[in-house]
Motif scaffolding. Structure first.
Motif, PDB file in Angstrom:
ATOM      1  N   TYR A  88       0.812  -1.218   0.000  1.00 14.76           N
ATOM      2  CA  TYR A  88       0.000   0.000   0.000  1.00 14.76           C
ATOM      3  C   TYR A  88       0.848   1.273   0.000  1.00 14.76           C
ATOM      4  O   TYR A  88       0.313   2.367  -0.046  1.00 14.76           O
ATOM      5  CB  TYR A  88      -0.929   0.022   1.216  1.00 14.76           C
ATOM      6  N   GLY A  89       2.148   1.130   0.114  1.00 14.81           N
ATOM      7  CA  GLY A  89       2.992   2.316   0.165  1.00 14.81           C
ATOM      8  C   GLY A  89       3.576   2.522   1.542  1.00 14.81           C
ATOM      9  O   GLY A  89       3.633   1.596   2.362  1.00 14.81           O
ATOM     10  N   ASP A  90       3.989   3.769   1.836  1.00 15.57           N
ATOM     11  CA  ASP A  90       4.713   4.051   3.073  1.00 15.57           C
ATOM     12  C   ASP A  90       3.808   4.412   4.238  1.00 15.57           C
ATOM     13  O   ASP A  90       4.283   4.525   5.371  1.00 15.57           O
ATOM     14  CB  ASP A  90       5.708   5.200   2.838  1.00 15.57           C
ATOM     15  N   GLY A  91       2.540   4.645   4.008  1.00 18.39           N
ATOM     16  CA  GLY A  91       1.645   5.051   5.084  1.00 18.39           C
ATOM     17  C   GLY A  91       1.209   3.895   5.964  1.00 18.39           C
ATOM     18  O   GLY A  91       1.496   2.723   5.667  1.00 18.39           O
ATOM     19  N   LYS A 169     -14.311  -7.879  -2.939  1.00 21.73           N
ATOM     20  CA  LYS A 169     -13.368  -7.028  -2.197  1.00 21.73           C
ATOM     21  C   LYS A 169     -12.023  -7.110  -2.915  1.00 21.73           C
ATOM     22  O   LYS A 169     -11.267  -8.061  -2.745  1.00 21.73           O
ATOM     23  CB  LYS A 169     -13.237  -7.489  -0.743  1.00 21.73           C
ATOM     24  N   LEU A 170     -11.760  -6.099  -3.726  1.00 26.74           N
ATOM     25  CA  LEU A 170     -10.581  -6.129  -4.595  1.00 26.74           C
ATOM     26  C   LEU A 170      -9.806  -4.814  -4.498  1.00 26.74           C
ATOM     27  O   LEU A 170      -9.297  -4.305  -5.493  1.00 26.74           O
ATOM     28  CB  LEU A 170     -11.003  -6.403  -6.037  1.00 26.74           C
ATOM     29  N   GLY A 176      -6.368   4.245  -7.613  1.00 25.17           N
ATOM     30  CA  GLY A 176      -6.096   3.401  -8.770  1.00 25.17           C
ATOM     31  C   GLY A 176      -4.651   2.969  -8.887  1.00 25.17           C
ATOM     32  O   GLY A 176      -4.357   1.812  -9.209  1.00 25.17           O
ATOM     33  N   GLU A 177      -3.714   3.899  -8.600  1.00 24.76           N
ATOM     34  CA  GLU A 177      -2.301   3.542  -8.717  1.00 24.76           C
ATOM     35  C   GLU A 177      -1.899   2.507  -7.670  1.00 24.76           C
ATOM     36  O   GLU A 177      -1.015   1.680  -7.912  1.00 24.76           O
ATOM     37  CB  GLU A 177      -1.417   4.786  -8.601  1.00 24.76           C
ATOM     38  N   THR A 178      -2.570   2.529  -6.513  1.00 28.18           N
ATOM     39  CA  THR A 178      -2.297   1.517  -5.488  1.00 28.18           C
ATOM     40  C   THR A 178      -2.794   0.153  -5.950  1.00 28.18           C
ATOM     41  O   THR A 178      -2.115  -0.866  -5.784  1.00 28.18           O
ATOM     42  CB  THR A 178      -2.969   1.898  -4.157  1.00 28.18           C
ATOM     43  N   VAL A 179      -3.974   0.124  -6.541  1.00 25.55           N
ATOM     44  CA  VAL A 179      -4.509  -1.131  -7.072  1.00 25.55           C
ATOM     45  C   VAL A 179      -3.576  -1.683  -8.145  1.00 25.55           C
ATOM     46  O   VAL A 179      -3.272  -2.887  -8.166  1.00 25.55           O
ATOM     47  CB  VAL A 179      -5.921  -0.922  -7.647  1.00 25.55           C
ATOM     48  N   ARG A 205     -10.722  -3.184 -12.016  1.00 29.11           N
ATOM     49  CA  ARG A 205     -10.150  -1.833 -12.130  1.00 29.11           C
ATOM     50  C   ARG A 205     -10.459  -1.244 -13.500  1.00 29.11           C
ATOM     51  O   ARG A 205     -10.857  -0.075 -13.625  1.00 29.11           O
ATOM     52  CB  ARG A 205      -8.637  -1.921 -11.929  1.00 29.11           C
ATOM     53  N   ALA A 206     -10.337  -2.032 -14.555  1.00 32.22           N
ATOM     54  CA  ALA A 206     -10.623  -1.559 -15.904  1.00 32.22           C
ATOM     55  C   ALA A 206     -12.108  -1.200 -16.038  1.00 32.22           C
ATOM     56  O   ALA A 206     -12.460  -0.205 -16.692  1.00 32.22           O
ATOM     57  CB  ALA A 206     -10.238  -2.613 -16.929  1.00 32.22           C
TER      58      ALA A 206
END
Length: 211
Positions: A88-91, A169-170, A176-179, A205-206
């Motif tokens: 999910y990143g740095d958070g 649950k996706l 969007g960039e996280t997905v 997502r698409a």
């Protein structure tokens, strides 16, 4: 399933696709002896365009479930898998599990011999057709006596659900960039590689982005 409205899946076409792609289901009944669960393959009823399914149980599972006398819960499980918080990143983040699933509930109708034979034949054909040399239920060395004995050892059913709960649950609650990054990580080599789940997430997502 978790009652989160943002993950609700109500589109009949999407739930039909889920069943078609994931025919191995769990059947659950509440009986006088308690909860009973079995696992069988089912098919969409080819005469209907709703969520009606057909299938069978091997005897004596029909008696154990009280099939046809009470409500049957059919659990359909699609792609699912672990999602690392590191994706999910740095958070701040916690691990989670993504999934696609549907629960179909209703009182099943028992099939007569002719209908049950037809469903059994469809079931065999469903999985035999991709084989290099498909072997149908009636193909030699099987003969009519063998197939009829086989049918007598099963009980066919048709379930038109009166209650449907679908969840997808996706990570659709994430940017969007996280997905996209999660999809990339699921496709990469690693302990939680999961191409099937990645494909399902990318497809969803698409659809959301209209691409």
């Amino acid at each position: 399933m978790r009652q989160n409205p943002s993950f609700v899946m109500t589109d009949v076409g999407e739930i039909r696709r889920l069943i078609e792609c994931n025919p191995w289901v769990t059947l659950v009944s509440h009986t006088e002896s308690g909860l009973v669960a079995s696992h069988y393959a089912v098919l969409l009823d080819d005469a209907r365009e709703d969520l009606t399914i057909v299938g069978h149980v091997g005897k004596p599972d029909d008696m154990i479930h009280g099939l046809g006398r009470g409500e049957l819960l059919v659990v359909v499980q699609g792609p699912h898998g672990y999602i690392s918080p590191g994706w999910y990143g740095d958070g701040p983040a916690v691990p989670t599990w993504n999934f696609v699933s549907a629960h179909l509930s209703g009182v099943p109708e028992l099939l007569d011999t002719a209908e049950n034979l037809r469903v059994l034949e469809r079931l065999v054909d469903r999985f035999e057709q991709p084989m290099p040399h498909p072997r149908g239920m009636w193909a030699p060395p099987n003969d009519a006596d063998f197939v009829e004995r086989l049918e007598r050892g099963t009980t066919g059913f048709r379930l038109t659900p009166t209650r449907v709960v679908g969840k997808r649950k996706l990570s659709q609650n994430r940017p969007g960039e996280t997905v996209d990054h999660i999809v990339e990580m699921l496709r990469a080599e690693g302990p939680h590689a999961n191409p099937a789940l990645a494909d399902e997430m990318a497809r969803a997502r698409a659809a959301r982005s209209g691409s």
